[in-house]
Every structure is written in structure tokens, then in C-alpha cells.
Motif scaffolding. Structure first.
Motif, PDB file in Angstrom:
ATOM      1  N   ARG A 157     -22.821  15.329  48.858  1.00 48.70           N
ATOM      2  CA  ARG A 157     -22.311  14.100  48.536  1.00 48.70           C
ATOM      3  C   ARG A 157     -21.233  13.499  47.522  1.00 48.70           C
ATOM      4  O   ARG A 157     -20.471  12.759  47.690  1.00 48.70           O
ATOM      5  CB  ARG A 157     -23.437  13.014  48.841  1.00 48.70           C
ATOM      6  CG  ARG A 157     -23.978  12.637  50.254  1.00 48.70           C
ATOM      7  CD  ARG A 157     -24.966  11.554  49.972  1.00 48.70           C
ATOM      8  NE  ARG A 157     -25.620  11.295  51.473  1.00 48.70           N
ATOM      9  CZ  ARG A 157     -25.001  10.618  52.424  1.00 48.70           C
ATOM     10  NH1 ARG A 157     -23.660  10.150  52.338  1.00 48.70           N
ATOM     11  NH2 ARG A 157     -25.769  10.466  53.538  1.00 48.70           N
ATOM     12  N   GLN A 158     -21.267  14.589  46.420  1.00 50.16           N
ATOM     13  CA  GLN A 158     -20.526  14.144  45.171  1.00 50.16           C
ATOM     14  C   GLN A 158     -19.186  14.768  45.644  1.00 50.16           C
ATOM     15  O   GLN A 158     -18.117  14.346  44.895  1.00 50.16           O
ATOM     16  CB  GLN A 158     -20.942  14.802  44.123  1.00 50.16           C
ATOM     17  CG  GLN A 158     -22.071  14.228  43.660  1.00 50.16           C
ATOM     18  CD  GLN A 158     -22.405  12.389  43.574  1.00 50.16           C
ATOM     19  OE1 GLN A 158     -21.618  12.021  42.918  1.00 50.16           O
ATOM     20  NE2 GLN A 158     -23.169  11.966  44.367  1.00 50.16           N
ATOM     21  N   HIS A 159     -18.835  15.525  46.755  1.00 45.97           N
ATOM     22  CA  HIS A 159     -17.627  15.965  47.022  1.00 45.97           C
ATOM     23  C   HIS A 159     -16.694  15.093  47.273  1.00 45.97           C
ATOM     24  O   HIS A 159     -16.973  14.010  48.122  1.00 45.97           O
ATOM     25  CB  HIS A 159     -17.641  16.991  47.959  1.00 45.97           C
ATOM     26  CG  HIS A 159     -16.215  17.812  48.157  1.00 45.97           C
ATOM     27  ND1 HIS A 159     -15.139  17.353  48.716  1.00 45.97           N
ATOM     28  CD2 HIS A 159     -16.095  18.970  47.595  1.00 45.97           C
ATOM     29  CE1 HIS A 159     -14.076  18.314  48.641  1.00 45.97           C
ATOM     30  NE2 HIS A 159     -14.653  19.196  48.143  1.00 45.97           N
ATOM     31  N   PRO A 160     -15.294  15.041  46.857  1.00 45.89           N
ATOM     32  CA  PRO A 160     -14.470  13.804  47.239  1.00 45.89           C
ATOM     33  C   PRO A 160     -14.197  13.303  48.823  1.00 45.89           C
ATOM     34  O   PRO A 160     -14.208  12.281  49.187  1.00 45.89           O
ATOM     35  CB  PRO A 160     -12.922  14.207  46.653  1.00 45.89           C
ATOM     36  CG  PRO A 160     -13.641  15.154  45.360  1.00 45.89           C
ATOM     37  CD  PRO A 160     -14.749  16.057  45.934  1.00 45.89           C
ATOM     38  N   ILE A 161     -14.601  14.402  49.547  1.00 48.18           N
ATOM     39  CA  ILE A 161     -14.327  14.374  50.934  1.00 48.18           C
ATOM     40  C   ILE A 161     -15.423  13.363  51.591  1.00 48.18           C
ATOM     41  O   ILE A 161     -15.423  12.687  52.514  1.00 48.18           O
ATOM     42  CB  ILE A 161     -14.228  15.630  51.742  1.00 48.18           C
ATOM     43  CG1 ILE A 161     -13.057  16.324  51.657  1.00 48.18           C
ATOM     44  CG2 ILE A 161     -14.308  15.470  53.196  1.00 48.18           C
ATOM     45  CD1 ILE A 161     -13.093  17.634  51.907  1.00 48.18           C
ATOM     46  N   MET A 162     -16.597  13.663  50.791  1.00 50.34           N
ATOM     47  CA  MET A 162     -17.881  12.698  51.253  1.00 50.34           C
ATOM     48  C   MET A 162     -17.916  11.430  50.593  1.00 50.34           C
ATOM     49  O   MET A 162     -18.844  10.482  50.655  1.00 50.34           O
ATOM     50  CB  MET A 162     -19.145  13.498  50.901  1.00 50.34           C
ATOM     51  CG  MET A 162     -19.150  14.930  51.859  1.00 50.34           C
ATOM     52  SD  MET A 162     -18.558  14.656  53.453  1.00 50.34           S
ATOM     53  CE  MET A 162     -20.005  13.834  54.130  1.00 50.34           C
ATOM     54  N   THR A 163     -16.725  10.788  49.954  1.00 53.80           N
ATOM     55  CA  THR A 163     -17.080   9.649  49.100  1.00 53.80           C
ATOM     56  C   THR A 163     -17.128   8.388  50.461  1.00 53.80           C
ATOM     57  O   THR A 163     -16.351   8.326  51.235  1.00 53.80           O
ATOM     58  CB  THR A 163     -15.686   9.457  48.565  1.00 53.80           C
ATOM     59  OG1 THR A 163     -15.266  10.446  47.561  1.00 53.80           O
ATOM     60  CG2 THR A 163     -15.486   7.791  47.678  1.00 53.80           C
TER      61      THR A 163
END
Length: 282
Positions: A157-163
Motif C-alpha cells: 500500500r505504500q507504493h505510489p500506485i496504490m495511493t
């Protein structure tokens, strides 16, 4: 704010050029001719300029003038591919190879990891698997036959795509694609689907497929040319009714070109799109 002065005159504030997203539609499978122009409009709303490359007729059945205007990739900052089983002539293939090897970012939707289907004797037949494997992170293996139960990988969830992806679970109407990832791929979202037990023989080995399979349906990567990659087997027309998926694609586009990501309070457009290539049974 940057003010440009010239010969004692103060010019208007300089506006950074909008990144150019080129969306390449190379199939009628899953009706991207309907979904991709809508995605282009949404990307423009978030600060992109867009070009949709899309010819007339069924591109999988053509051998020339398959992707008219594909040379526009030379001006692209981001390429989004939704293609399947193509045999492109040399002049239409070369802009794609040049773009891939430039190290610019790529988004691959649904069937993109089996974009090409050259005959075995063709000098580009290796790209039948390698476009998926080397460009997007996995070749095509096979797909299941049921809808796919989606589960966000909490550790990602910390990946930018999952923002600002608020959901953890939903159902995708598309079937689950199985993967064989290259080193360094970052799984973001998993899916579970049902199908028949079978053995699949691929160029890289034999795959035993079980009735119940769970695999990754969205991932991030950096390919061998240094290009940022968002790959996903999402792309069924019904996926565009799900805000979480559309937000992922917009996030991925912004991440790819280093633009600010949409805020949690910014509305993401969704659409009810009816699949045209395979009408639902009544």
C-alpha cells in the motif's frame, strides 16, 4: 512561479509542458476501442495531453496499416499498450521497439503481455513472449475461466500506485491471468479465480494449472532498459466501473512521469462499458 523576462518585458508565467501519453489500441478483444478514449479523457483531466493510436477494423487480422500513426511514439513521455496477437509490418514495429529501448515508462493493460503472435520462422517471433517478459515483467501463461476475486496486498500500500486506494477487496469480471515474473517485480494486487486443471506447455517450460489459482494482477517494475512499468491483467470493460482500478491507472501514469498524484478528495471518473466483442449470454 517562474516569470520569464525578455528585453525588459515581463512575460506571462511559464507553464510546464504537459506530458504526452500515447495509448496504443491493438485489439478489439475486451473492447479497448471503447475504454481507451475514455481513459485518455481522464488523463487529460489530470494534466496530460493524449493521443490514441487506433486503426479501423480488427488489428489482429491485418498485416499492414495495423496501427496508423504509431510513429507518434517518438514524441511520447508515456506509452500505454492494450494490444493482442499482432503481426506488425517493419515500419509499424520499429517505433514500438525504439520507444521500449528508450527507457521511457510503459503501462501494459490486460492482453499487453501477449501483444504479438509472429510465426515461428519470423525474425521477431521471440517478441511473442519477450514483449511480456522483458518489457512488462511476465509473459502470458494462460487464464482461468471465472470472475476474479481481488485482494490488495497490504504490504504494497505504500507504493505510489496504490495511493488513496481505499478498498481491499472487490470482484473483477475479467478472468485471472497467471504470471511468471522477472526479478524485481513488485506485486501490488492479487486475484483468485477458478478454471479447469490442465497442463500448459510454453517455450520456457511446462506449467501445471490448478482448478483454484491465486496470482498477481497488478505490479510495478523497472525493465532492462530502465523504463518504469505498471503491468496489469485488469482491463476487462467492467473493470472501468471500479474506482480503485481507474485510480491505480491514473496514479501509475502520474508516477511514471513524476507528476503529483491525485488527492484522496479528487474524484476519479468511472464508466459502465458493455463488452462488444463477446456479448453476455441472455
Amino acid at each position: 512561479m517562474l516569470i520569464v523576462a525578455f528585453h525588459g518585458l515581463t512575460a506571462a508565467p511559464a507553464i510546464a509542458e504537459k506530458p504526452h501519453a500515447v495509448i496504443v489500441v491493438g485489439t478489439l478483444h475486451y473492447s479497448p476501442e471503447l475504454s481507451m478514449p475514455l481513459l485518455a479523457e481522464e488523463l487529460e483531466r489530470f494534466g496530460f495531453r493524449t493521443t490514441v493510436v487506433m486503426g479501423k477494423g480488427d488489428p489482429e487480422k491485418k498485416r499492414d496499416n495495423v496501427l496508423p500513426g504509431i510513429e507518434v511514439l517518438a514524441d511520447a513521455d508515456l506509452a500505454i499498450f492494450f494490444m493482442r496477437f499482432l503481426q506488425l509490418p517493419d515500419d509499424e514495429w520499429q517505433p514500438i521497439e525504439d520507444y521500449v529501448k528508450s527507457g521511457k515508462p510503459i503501462i501494459g493493460l490486460r492482453t499487453a503481455n501477449h501483444s504479438f503472435k509472429y510465426p515461428a520462422a519470423h525474425p521477431r517471433s521471440n517478441w511473442n513472449d519477450d514483449f511480456g517478459r522483458r518489457v512488462l515483467g511476465t509473459p502470458y501463461i494462460v487464464h482461468q475461466s471465472s470472475a476474479t476475486e481481488i485482494s490488495v496486498i497490504e504490504e504494497s500500500r505504500q507504493h505510489p500506485i496504490m495511493t488513496n486506494i481505499s478498498k481491499s477487496n472487490w470482484t473483477s469480471p475479467g478472468t485471472l491471468y497467471l504470471t511468471r515474473f522477472e526479478k524485481g517485480v513488485v506485486p501490488l494486487v492479487n486475484g483468485s479465480g477458478k478454471g479447469r486443471r490442465r497442463e500448459i506447455k510454453k517455450s520456457f517450460g511446462v506449467v501445471q494449472v490448478q482448478e483454484d489459482e491465486t496470482d498477481t494482477v497488478a505490479w510495478a517494475w523497472q525493465n532492462e532498459w530502465g523504463g518504469k512499468v505498471f503491468g496489469t491483467s485488469f482491463g476487462h470493460p467492467g473493470d472501468f466501473a471500479e474506482e480503485s482500478f481507474v485510480r491505480m491507472v491514473i496514479n501509475a501514469a502520474c508516477w511514471a512521469v513524476d507528476r503529483p498524484l491525485p488527492g484522496a478528495d479528487e474524484t476519479i471518473t468511472t464508466w459502465e462499458i458493455q463488452r462488444q466483442d463477446k456479448k453476455p449470454k441472455k
